[in-house]
Scaffold this active site. Structure first.
Site, PDB file in Angstrom:
ATOM      1  N   CYS A   2       0.848  -1.175   0.000  1.00 30.92           N
ATOM      2  CA  CYS A   2       0.000   0.000   0.000  1.00 30.92           C
ATOM      3  C   CYS A   2       0.888   1.230   0.000  1.00 30.92           C
ATOM      4  O   CYS A   2       2.088   1.129   0.212  1.00 30.92           O
ATOM      5  CB  CYS A   2      -0.871   0.070   1.253  1.00 30.92           C
ATOM      6  SG  CYS A   2      -1.819  -1.421   1.549  1.00 30.92           S
ATOM      7  N   ARG A  27       1.902   1.798  -5.971  1.00 31.35           N
ATOM      8  CA  ARG A  27       2.017   0.850  -4.866  1.00 31.35           C
ATOM      9  C   ARG A  27       0.702   0.127  -4.593  1.00 31.35           C
ATOM     10  O   ARG A  27       0.657  -0.788  -3.764  1.00 31.35           O
ATOM     11  CB  ARG A  27       2.461   1.569  -3.594  1.00 31.35           C
ATOM     12  CG  ARG A  27       3.749   2.343  -3.756  1.00 31.35           C
ATOM     13  CD  ARG A  27       4.087   3.066  -2.483  1.00 31.35           C
ATOM     14  NE  ARG A  27       4.290   2.143  -1.401  1.00 31.35           N
ATOM     15  CZ  ARG A  27       5.441   1.525  -1.164  1.00 31.35           C
ATOM     16  NH1 ARG A  27       6.468   1.743  -1.947  1.00 31.35           N
ATOM     17  NH2 ARG A  27       5.558   0.696  -0.158  1.00 31.35           N
ATOM     18  N   TRP A  71      -3.568  -1.837  -1.695  1.00 28.86           N
ATOM     19  CA  TRP A  71      -3.494  -3.047  -2.501  1.00 28.86           C
ATOM     20  C   TRP A  71      -3.823  -4.180  -1.539  1.00 28.86           C
ATOM     21  O   TRP A  71      -3.063  -4.465  -0.621  1.00 28.86           O
ATOM     22  CB  TRP A  71      -2.107  -3.221  -3.092  1.00 28.86           C
ATOM     23  CG  TRP A  71      -2.010  -4.351  -4.050  1.00 28.86           C
ATOM     24  CD1 TRP A  71      -2.730  -4.533  -5.196  1.00 28.86           C
ATOM     25  CD2 TRP A  71      -1.140  -5.473  -3.957  1.00 28.86           C
ATOM     26  NE1 TRP A  71      -2.364  -5.693  -5.820  1.00 28.86           N
ATOM     27  CE2 TRP A  71      -1.379  -6.292  -5.091  1.00 28.86           C
ATOM     28  CE3 TRP A  71      -0.173  -5.879  -3.035  1.00 28.86           C
ATOM     29  CZ2 TRP A  71      -0.693  -7.484  -5.313  1.00 28.86           C
ATOM     30  CZ3 TRP A  71       0.505  -7.068  -3.271  1.00 28.86           C
ATOM     31  CH2 TRP A  71       0.239  -7.855  -4.392  1.00 28.86           C
ATOM     32  N   ASN A  97       0.812   0.205   6.157  1.00 33.73           N
ATOM     33  CA  ASN A  97       1.298  -0.606   5.040  1.00 33.73           C
ATOM     34  C   ASN A  97       2.111  -1.735   5.648  1.00 33.73           C
ATOM     35  O   ASN A  97       3.036  -1.489   6.413  1.00 33.73           O
ATOM     36  CB  ASN A  97       2.179   0.246   4.117  1.00 33.73           C
ATOM     37  CG  ASN A  97       2.911  -0.593   3.089  1.00 33.73           C
ATOM     38  OD1 ASN A  97       2.400  -1.609   2.629  1.00 33.73           O
ATOM     39  ND2 ASN A  97       4.113  -0.165   2.731  1.00 33.73           N
ATOM     40  N   GLY A  98       1.723  -2.973   5.338  1.00 34.72           N
ATOM     41  CA  GLY A  98       2.437  -4.116   5.886  1.00 34.72           C
ATOM     42  C   GLY A  98       1.453  -5.208   6.265  1.00 34.72           C
ATOM     43  O   GLY A  98       0.291  -5.188   5.837  1.00 34.72           O
ATOM     44  N   GLU A 467      11.319 -12.539 -20.186  1.00 34.88           N
ATOM     45  CA  GLU A 467      10.998 -11.144 -19.882  1.00 34.88           C
ATOM     46  C   GLU A 467      10.013 -10.580 -20.910  1.00 34.88           C
ATOM     47  O   GLU A 467       9.077  -9.864 -20.553  1.00 34.88           O
ATOM     48  CB  GLU A 467      12.293 -10.323 -19.836  1.00 34.88           C
ATOM     49  CG  GLU A 467      12.134  -8.831 -19.652  1.00 34.88           C
ATOM     50  CD  GLU A 467      11.479  -8.421 -18.337  1.00 34.88           C
ATOM     51  OE1 GLU A 467      11.296  -9.286 -17.464  1.00 34.88           O
ATOM     52  OE2 GLU A 467      11.114  -7.239 -18.202  1.00 34.88           O
ATOM     53  N   LYS A 471       6.404  -9.082 -19.866  1.00 37.01           N
ATOM     54  CA  LYS A 471       5.967  -7.724 -20.211  1.00 37.01           C
ATOM     55  C   LYS A 471       4.637  -7.777 -20.940  1.00 37.01           C
ATOM     56  O   LYS A 471       3.716  -7.037 -20.640  1.00 37.01           O
ATOM     57  CB  LYS A 471       7.000  -7.012 -21.089  1.00 37.01           C
ATOM     58  CG  LYS A 471       8.238  -6.516 -20.384  1.00 37.01           C
ATOM     59  CD  LYS A 471       8.036  -5.306 -19.493  1.00 37.01           C
ATOM     60  CE  LYS A 471       7.856  -5.684 -18.062  1.00 37.01           C
ATOM     61  NZ  LYS A 471       8.909  -6.212 -17.292  1.00 37.01           N
ATOM     62  N   GLU A 474       1.689  -8.827 -18.617  1.00 40.80           N
ATOM     63  CA  GLU A 474       1.293  -7.918 -17.540  1.00 40.80           C
ATOM     64  C   GLU A 474       0.655  -6.635 -18.042  1.00 40.80           C
ATOM     65  O   GLU A 474      -0.207  -6.087 -17.366  1.00 40.80           O
ATOM     66  CB  GLU A 474       2.431  -7.648 -16.540  1.00 40.80           C
ATOM     67  CG  GLU A 474       3.587  -6.826 -17.026  1.00 40.80           C
ATOM     68  CD  GLU A 474       4.669  -6.662 -15.949  1.00 40.80           C
ATOM     69  OE1 GLU A 474       4.317  -6.556 -14.771  1.00 40.80           O
ATOM     70  OE2 GLU A 474       5.859  -6.645 -16.299  1.00 40.80           O
ATOM     71  N   HIS A 490       9.073 -30.217 -26.013  1.00 33.37           N
ATOM     72  CA  HIS A 490       8.719 -31.093 -24.889  1.00 33.37           C
ATOM     73  C   HIS A 490       7.384 -30.672 -24.298  1.00 33.37           C
ATOM     74  O   HIS A 490       7.277 -30.359 -23.114  1.00 33.37           O
ATOM     75  CB  HIS A 490       9.811 -31.051 -23.827  1.00 33.37           C
ATOM     76  CG  HIS A 490      11.139 -31.524 -24.330  1.00 33.37           C
ATOM     77  ND1 HIS A 490      11.404 -32.853 -24.583  1.00 33.37           N
ATOM     78  CD2 HIS A 490      12.265 -30.845 -24.659  1.00 33.37           C
ATOM     79  CE1 HIS A 490      12.645 -32.969 -25.034  1.00 33.37           C
ATOM     80  NE2 HIS A 490      13.186 -31.768 -25.101  1.00 33.37           N
ATOM     81  N   LYS A 589       3.429  -2.154  -7.804  1.00 30.67           N
ATOM     82  CA  LYS A 589       4.810  -1.936  -8.217  1.00 30.67           C
ATOM     83  C   LYS A 589       5.816  -2.748  -7.413  1.00 30.67           C
ATOM     84  O   LYS A 589       6.464  -3.639  -7.930  1.00 30.67           O
ATOM     85  CB  LYS A 589       5.129  -0.443  -8.101  1.00 30.67           C
ATOM     86  CG  LYS A 589       6.553  -0.090  -8.474  1.00 30.67           C
ATOM     87  CD  LYS A 589       6.780  -0.234  -9.948  1.00 30.67           C
ATOM     88  CE  LYS A 589       8.247  -0.119 -10.298  1.00 30.67           C
ATOM     89  NZ  LYS A 589       8.497  -0.607 -11.645  1.00 30.67           N
TER      90      LYS A 589
END
Lengths: 594, 393
Positions: A2, A27, A71, A97-98, A467, A471, A474, A490, A589
């Site tokens: 958050c 965040r 979040w 936050n936590g 990567e 990208k 997301e 395979h 993030k």
């Protein structure tokens, strides 16, 4: 995960809080809220983005207040679960936050003594605990409450009638911004840059009393002076400067980021060699641990070191290593984390240190938790990264890895000179990829209509495929998977066909021929094929349906060039599909919870 | 007093190729800064802090460099001109964000702060004019006895006066109604006059420098480089001789026994020498390597360029990211250069586009212009104009 903010001073707090919160949406942004402090506390919160809440609210007077953008971790996104949370009387409000790991036990105890809870969150135990300890001194009540709590937190608490903010942190980031007859509190620096560039970083276990006139920090009850830092970032860095999205702005910043990162290393002549001594216990058997995009940088780091230095390197996902990962004692370890606050990476660092390892960190945030835990820090100079999808931080991590490996490279000095020369040329080569944006956009347009895409590569370009797939998924929500080209047969072959295009990274190195074989196999399955090929190797690209041409570089550096091309591909595919590129659904993030 | 300026920076500048293949003309770098930045700085010095930038061609270059304007102390609003149809059309794109009164100017012509200072006091509508020796190259302005504009004729065969339009205007919002009817601002002005508006002609004697052809980059660089603020960053090793106005950026190393004679500007993060010789009116970008025994004179070097040992480079422009191996020679000489079908007699070294790669001991004939990403093998002679991505074997 958050973002929290606090303000106390001479201005009306409401617009300040909303402005600060809007800078922290990276965040989290599933719900948000503010509380304004006066003789009473006024809380306004909802399951909406910051802008929407700001628009919906009438002006509320108050020269101090706290805010939160969320979040969800405990309890779904909803108005009740949004912060700030209050006690039974509505006179105490807290943003947090936590994660409070023992909240259920505390909650049961509080309920049994008559406290009434309004939400499902872990946070809500805090205001009730503070209420139970409050005897006219908020700071003391907060301190006693935190003693009961297990877990991680960055909190700001206020009580009606007392013109002060009480803040505390443990394992979650929190900074204080020092202004003129006003002070700010936030999870991260960009939130306050519109108002001040003077910042105090709180340490784990600190409790601070913030008023309009000053800040008093205490550690274990004793007063302590925390150094004030002058932030060199400007507000401009946190704005879009003409671009539609932060992601594209940050992709375009990459030539400059490489230049700045290299400049820092080159001017600190010999830094890398000092950090990791060559010979015994150098890069050999080094463990590199990271999460997400940084993990892909770590994988490329393995190829860089193994190719240049020819010693074995081990790469681990930090989130998995924490369960039962093992390292030989006394070896070197490297942890890569953009924010320096990723919970899993921090836990890995602590575990490695306990195992007797020398821990090196590559991070983008000066003063971050990771930078304080590590024995040595290599900073990247990417500047604040706002887009949830990491781009420039990834490229700067690669530059740091090259810089770390090059002094140990087992090549003759002439070749080393040439490699360093090519490294310095990278900004220009990356700019050439960016200048070719229009062509990549055309490829993205075609890709955007599919629902499944495969990315393949070999060697150092295998992690680039991972990567590229990350990208794309997301930001565009297209299902994408990255594979080592040799692994395609395979299993995944079963999924190929006219509706499952493949993006193949075709390097002109020793993997080239094997890649061509893979491509021919894919062609036989009718999958549309986009090849990423180097200039001068266009003939190889002709086997594909279409080719993204990238500038030619020494093969050691091809992951940088190819990644930038795939970043643009993902961005424009997402744009074609109308996705909220900077704030993809369900993502935040930096992930400061496990 | 006018507080807002609308700067037109959407244009391509085809005659400047290859330097405008990847950037608009306004982003051509002169003495280590794009032209547009000089224009914004001249406005900021006069308190014009509300800047509207009309961008189009390769607009990302403007975003990347100018950003939100915070670094320059101004507030920038971007508007996009999707197709570069003309100056009036560009101006029209700013209709939504324009103030009641504003200045209009081009982002690709250098302007002095003093010139702005006098003009911002003028009530709109007004146009800034300047006496020139060769008016037929410009829009020629006729003025009546009251100092009002009678007409503007673009590039006439025979000029009635020697007064040229500078392309700097002061307008009120009324101009948008006229701009909507035509493509270029002079046409809008003529229409304003014929519908009875009085447009004041304000004469300036200030320097107004324009880049039209690639070699203009050199003359502009020479004119501006003397005004770059002094500063020595980085490391200057022993035995380095610095004379005249020399500016060196942060984290740059000037290695032993190099000689630098100003005016010279060197960017940040460069590695110069040992025994390099940088002679007057040379600008060097950021992250540039100049190796031992190389001499540069009256030249403009872009970012990320690597120049090998023993090169002689005079009156030349080297684009961003070029790699030049040892013993490259680009000496100045009389050359006939063709641009857009016209021939020009100029004294010139060589012009290298972005990302060119030159092998050892390449020699460029005076006036050679290489496009972007040309590859030249060792021991070759290059001459004339080479298109982008040429391969010289």
């Amino acid at each position: 995960m958050c973002g929290i903010v606090g303000y106390i001073g001479r201005r009306q707090a409401q617009p300040v809080l909303f402005n600060c919160l809007s800078k922290l949406e990276y965040r989290g942004y599933d719900s948000c809220g503010i509380a304004l402090l006066g003789d009473s506390i006024q809380v306004c919160k909802d399951e909406v983005r910051v802008k929407a809440l700001e628009k919906a609210l009438p002006p509320i007077a108050g020269l101090a207040g706290i805010g939160h953008t969320r979040w969800a971790t405990h309890g779904e996104p909803s108005r009740a679960n949004a912060h700030p949370h209050c006690d039974c009387t509505g006179r105490i409000a807290v943003v947090h936050n936590g994660v409070i790991s023992n909240f259920q036990r505390l909650k049961d105890k509080l309920i049994s003594t008559g406290h009434v809870f309004a939400s499902e969150t872990d946070t809500e135990v805090l205001p009730h605990l503070i209420e139970s300890y409050y005897q006219g001194d908020l700071e003391e009540a907060v301190e006693r409450s935190l003693a009961d709590i297990e877990g991680s937190y960055a909190i700001i608490a206020v009580v009606a009638g007392e013109a002060k903010l009480v803040v505390a942190r443990k394992d979650s980031p929190l900074i204080i911004g020092i202004g003129d007859r006003e002070n700010f509190v936030a999870s991260d620096v960009p939130a306050i840059l519109d108002y001040t560039s003077r910042v105090v970083y709180l340490e784990d276990g600190d409790i601070a009393l913030v008023t309009a006139d000053g800040v008093r920090v205490r550690e274990n009850g004793a007063r302590i002076d925390r150094a004030e830092h002058l932030i060199q970032w400007s507000v401009a860095d946190a704005q879009k400067s003409g671009y539609e999205h932060f992601m594209l702005k940050e992709i375009h910043e990459q030539p400059r980021v490489i230049r700045d990162t290299l400049r820092e290393y080159i001017s600190a002549d010999g830094l890398a060699a000092e950090v990791i001594p060559s010979g015994e216990g150098g890069l050999e058997n080094m463990l590199i641990a990271a999460c997400g995009t940084s993990y892909h940088a770590a994988l490329i780091g393995k190829y860089i070191i193994e190719q240049l230095v020819r010693v074995p390197v081990k790469v681990e996902l930090a989130s998995e290593f924490n369960y039962c990962g093992q390292v030989p004692p006394g070896s070197n370890a490297l942890v890569i984390t953009q924010s320096g606050e990723t919970a899993d990476a921090l836990k890995t660092m602590k575990k490695l240190k306990e195992a007797g390892c020398q821990v090196l960190a590559i991070t983008n945030v000066v003063g971050s938790t990771a930078s304080r835990i590590a024995d040595h820090v290599i900073y990247t100079r990417a500047g604040p990264e706002i887009s949830v999808a990491a781009t420039k931080s990834f490229i700067s991590q690669l530059v740091a890895l090259y810089w770390m490996a090059l002094p140990h490279a087992r090549v003759d000095l002439r070749t080393l000179d040439e490699l360093i020369m090519e490294l310095r040329q990278l900004p220009a080569r990356v700019q050439e990829v960016l200048d070719n944006e229009a062509a990549i956009r055309e490829h993205a347009r075609r890709l955007a209509r599919f629902n499944d895409v495969f990315f393949i590569g070999r060697g150092a370009n295998y992690p680039v495929a991972l990567e590229g797939a990350l990208k794309l998924k997301e930001v565009s929500y297209i299902h994408a998977e990255g594979y080592a080209a040799g692994e395609l047969k395979h299993g995944p072959f079963a999924l190929l066909g006219a509706e499952a295009p493949v993006v193949a990274i075709l390097a002109s190195d020793h993997t080239g021929e094997a890649m061509l074989t893979s491509i021919k196999e894919i062609r036989a399955r009718k999958s549309p094929l986009i090849a990423v090929v180097e200039e001068g190797n266009e003939a190889a690209g002709e086997i594909a349906d279409s080719a993204i041409i990238v500038p030619r570089v020494n093969q050691v550096f091809s992951p940088v060039i190819n990644t930038v091309a795939l970043q643009l591909l993902a961005y424009y595919a997402a744009r074609e599909r109308g996705c909220p590129i900077d704030f993809p659904r369900n993502l935040a993030k930096s992930v400061t919870v496990e | 007093m006018v507080k807002q300026a609308i700067i037109l920076a959407a244009g391509e500048g085809r005659r400047l190729r290859p330097f405008t293949v990847n950037r608009p003309k306004a982003m051509i770098s002169i003495a280590h800064k794009p032209i547009l930045q000089y224009v914004i700085e001249a406005l900021a010095q006069n308190g014009v802090l509300d800047i509207v930038l009309v961008v189009g061609y390769r607009k990302e270059q403007v975003f990347d460099h100018i950003g939100s304007g915070e670094q320059l102390g101004v507030n920038i609003t971007y508007v996009t001109q999707a197709e570069q149809l003309g100056t009036a059309h560009a101006l029209l794109q700013a209709r939504e964000v324009a103030a009641d009164e504003f200045l209009v100017m081009s982002g690709d012509k250098l302007i002095e702060a003093d010139t702005v200072a006098r003009f911002i006091e003028t009530a709109p509508p007004a146009v800034l004019v300047k006496k020139v020796p060769d008016p037929v190259r410009y829009g020629v302005v006729s003025i009546d006895e009251r100092g009002m504009v009678k007409s503007i004729v673009e590039k006439p065969k025979v000029a009635e006066t020697n007064i040229a339009n500078t392309g700097i205007y002061a307008f009120s919002r009324e101009v948008f109604d006229f701009a909507a009817e035509v493509l270029d601002i002079p046409d809008a002005l003529n229409n304003m006059i014929s519908s009875g508006r009085n447009i004041l002609a304000v004469e300036t004697t200030g320097v107004r420098l324009d880049v039209v052809y690639p070699w203009d980059i050199l003359s502009l660089n020479e004119a501006v480089i003397r005004r770059v603020p002094l500063g020595l960053g980085g490391v200057i090793e022993s035995g380095v001789s610095l004379r005249g106005r020399v500016t060196v950026g942060q984290d740059t190393v000037i290695r032993a026994n190099s000689t630098i004679v100003g005016p010279v500007v060197i960017g940040s993060g460069c590695d110069i020498g040992p025994n390099a010789c940088i002679l007057p009116a040379t600008s060097i970008g950021d992250n540039v390597t100049v190796s031992a025994f190389t001499a540069l004179q009256n030249s403009v070097i872009g970012n990320d360029v690597n120049i090998g040992p023993g090169c002689i480079i005079q009156d030349s422009v080297i684009g961003r990211g070029c790699v030049i191996k040892g013993h490259f020679t680009a000496c100045t000489g009389q050359a006939e250069v063709k641009v857009n079908g016209e021939y020009h007699q100029v004294n010139l070294g060589a012009m290298l586009g972005e990302g060119c790669n030159l092998g050892n001991s390449v020699v460029a004939q005076p006036g050679a212009i290489l496009g972007n990403n040309c590859q030249v093998q060792a021991l070759k002679l290059v001459a004339g104009r080479l298109p982008d991505k040429s391969l010289v074997v």
